[in-house]
Design a protein around this motif. Structure first.
Motif, mmCIF file in Angstrom:
data_model
loop_
_atom_site.group_PDB
_atom_site.id
_atom_site.type_symbol
_atom_site.label_atom_id
_atom_site.label_comp_id
_atom_site.label_asym_id
_atom_site.label_seq_id
_atom_site.Cartn_x
_atom_site.Cartn_y
_atom_site.Cartn_z
ATOM 1 N N ILE A 182 2.927 -4.846 2.104
ATOM 2 C CA ILE A 182 1.974 -4.769 3.208
ATOM 3 C C ILE A 182 0.985 -5.930 3.132
ATOM 4 C CG2 ILE A 182 0.033 -3.433 4.136
ATOM 5 C CD1 ILE A 182 1.594 -0.897 3.431
ATOM 6 N N GLU A 183 0.497 -6.232 1.964
ATOM 7 C CA GLU A 183 -0.430 -7.360 1.804
ATOM 8 C C GLU A 183 0.222 -8.671 2.233
ATOM 9 O OE1 GLU A 183 -2.001 -7.550 -2.120
ATOM 10 O OE2 GLU A 183 -3.028 -5.612 -1.989
ATOM 11 N N ASP B 261 0.605 -8.629 6.072
ATOM 12 C CA ASP B 261 -0.710 -8.815 6.693
ATOM 13 C C ASP B 261 -1.128 -10.278 6.662
ATOM 14 O OD1 ASP B 261 -0.913 -6.110 7.168
ATOM 15 O OD2 ASP B 261 -2.318 -5.718 5.533
ATOM 16 N N ALA B 262 -0.833 -10.946 5.571
ATOM 17 C CA ALA B 262 -1.286 -12.323 5.386
ATOM 18 C C ALA B 262 -0.408 -13.337 6.106
ATOM 19 C CB ALA B 262 -1.349 -12.662 3.899
ATOM 20 N N LEU C 212 1.294 3.040 6.335
ATOM 21 C CA LEU C 212 0.236 2.835 7.330
ATOM 22 C C LEU C 212 -0.064 4.125 8.075
ATOM 23 C CD1 LEU C 212 1.075 -0.630 8.949
ATOM 24 C CD2 LEU C 212 -0.203 -0.124 6.864
ATOM 25 N N ALA D 173 -5.413 -4.306 12.431
ATOM 26 C CA ALA D 173 -5.449 -4.547 10.991
ATOM 27 C C ALA D 173 -4.106 -5.038 10.463
ATOM 28 C CB ALA D 173 -5.863 -3.275 10.263
ATOM 29 N N HIS D 174 -3.021 -4.614 11.108
ATOM 30 C CA HIS D 174 -1.671 -4.958 10.648
ATOM 31 C C HIS D 174 -0.827 -5.382 11.863
ATOM 32 C CE1 HIS D 174 -2.865 -2.837 6.944
ATOM 33 N NE2 HIS D 174 -3.239 -1.833 7.724
ATOM 34 N N TRP E 93 1.708 -7.101 12.408
ATOM 35 C CA TRP E 93 3.160 -7.060 12.269
ATOM 36 C C TRP E 93 3.741 -5.696 12.652
ATOM 37 C CZ3 TRP E 93 4.728 -3.295 8.900
ATOM 38 C CH2 TRP E 93 3.793 -2.861 7.956
#
Length: 263
Positions: free
Chosen positions: A44-45, A48-49, A89, A120-121, A123
């Motif tokens: 997830i990190e 997100d990036a 999520l 926030a996410h 994707w």
């Protein structure tokens, strides 16, 4: 923007992982030193990036400091990992008690919660969820969001369709917002800067007498929003129309229920 979809992996293994059930048969290889939760968090990190294109099993393995082949002893592949990420999520979404609020307020809050998730996410809005794996996060989300339509007299099919209609709108709005931000980022220009640079040329080539309605309406909208497209206005306007449409359905359901004879 590429389209990814949930439920693209091995269904049986995905469900086992979602519900944290042990795989059938003896496990081979060395004792595992990581957890599925840690892998999902790292994935997830990364998404997100850098987005889903950057999400590879090799990159996730690097993030948790294991060999790529070791990662496959936890998760079979990217398709199953993506389902685990989405379910995480969903599980982490807020679920306050809104039972005392009106159905419109509850539905508005559901829309806001999902929009916040996509903000926030980003994707997550790229993933088609026509056939979602039924993990604990998704089931908790579905149960909670269906209750937004309590006291509306909608039947079960109408309630499910209403929630789907709402969430489809929020997802589409989130993708439009992400696309607008990507255009501004990639062009390194704000809307005002783009129009200032290109306005003189457009003024020379546009024949207002040929496109009078388009010029009048487009000018009015552009002046109101400071841009050709305002994601925030589009979302708020669209959500009000969604609520208006659902209101018609709720009124019809209540009228139908009032006409039904009671024993």
């Amino acid at each position: 923007m590429p389209t990814y979809r949930s439920g693209a992996g091995d269904p049986a293994r995905t469900l086992q992982l979602l519900w944290r059930q042990p795989a059938e048969g003896p496990r081979r290889g060395p004792r595992q030193g990581r957890s599925v939760d840690a892998i999902v968090g790292a994935a997830i990190e990364l998404a997100d990036a850098e987005g889903l294109d950057a999400l590879t099993m090799r990159r996730v393995a690097q993030a948790i400091r294991v060999a790529p082949m070791t990662l496959y002893t936890y998760v079979p592949g990217k398709a199953e990992l993506l389902d685990l990420m989405l379910d995480r999520l969903y599980a982490d979404m807020p679920r306050p008690d809104r039972s005392r609020k009106s159905w419109r307020a509850r539905v508005t809050a559901v829309a806001r919660d999902n929009r916040d998730l996509f903000t926030a996410h980003p994707w997550a809005a790229e993933v088609a969820t026509v056939r979602p794996p039924l993990g604990p996060g998704l089931m908790a989300k579905y149960e909670y969001e269906l209750r937004a339509f309590d006291d509306t007299d909608l039947d079960d099919v109408e309630r499910d369709a209403s929630l789907t209609y709402l969430l489809d709108f929020v997802r589409a709005a989130a993708r439009s917002t992400a696309e607008a931000r990507a255009v501004q980022r990639d062009s390194a220009q704000s809307e005002e800067q783009w129009w200032a640079a290109n306005g003189p040329l457009l003024a020379r080539v546009f024949d207002e007498s040929k496109y009078p309605t388009a010029v009048r309406v487009g000018s009015a909208a552009g002046a109101a929003h400071g841009a050709a497209y305002d994601p925030e206005h589009a979302y708020e306007f669209g959500l009000r129309r969604v609520l208006d449409g659902l209101g018609v359905l709720v009124d019809a359901a209540r009228a139908r229920n009032a006409e039904t004879p009671r024993d």
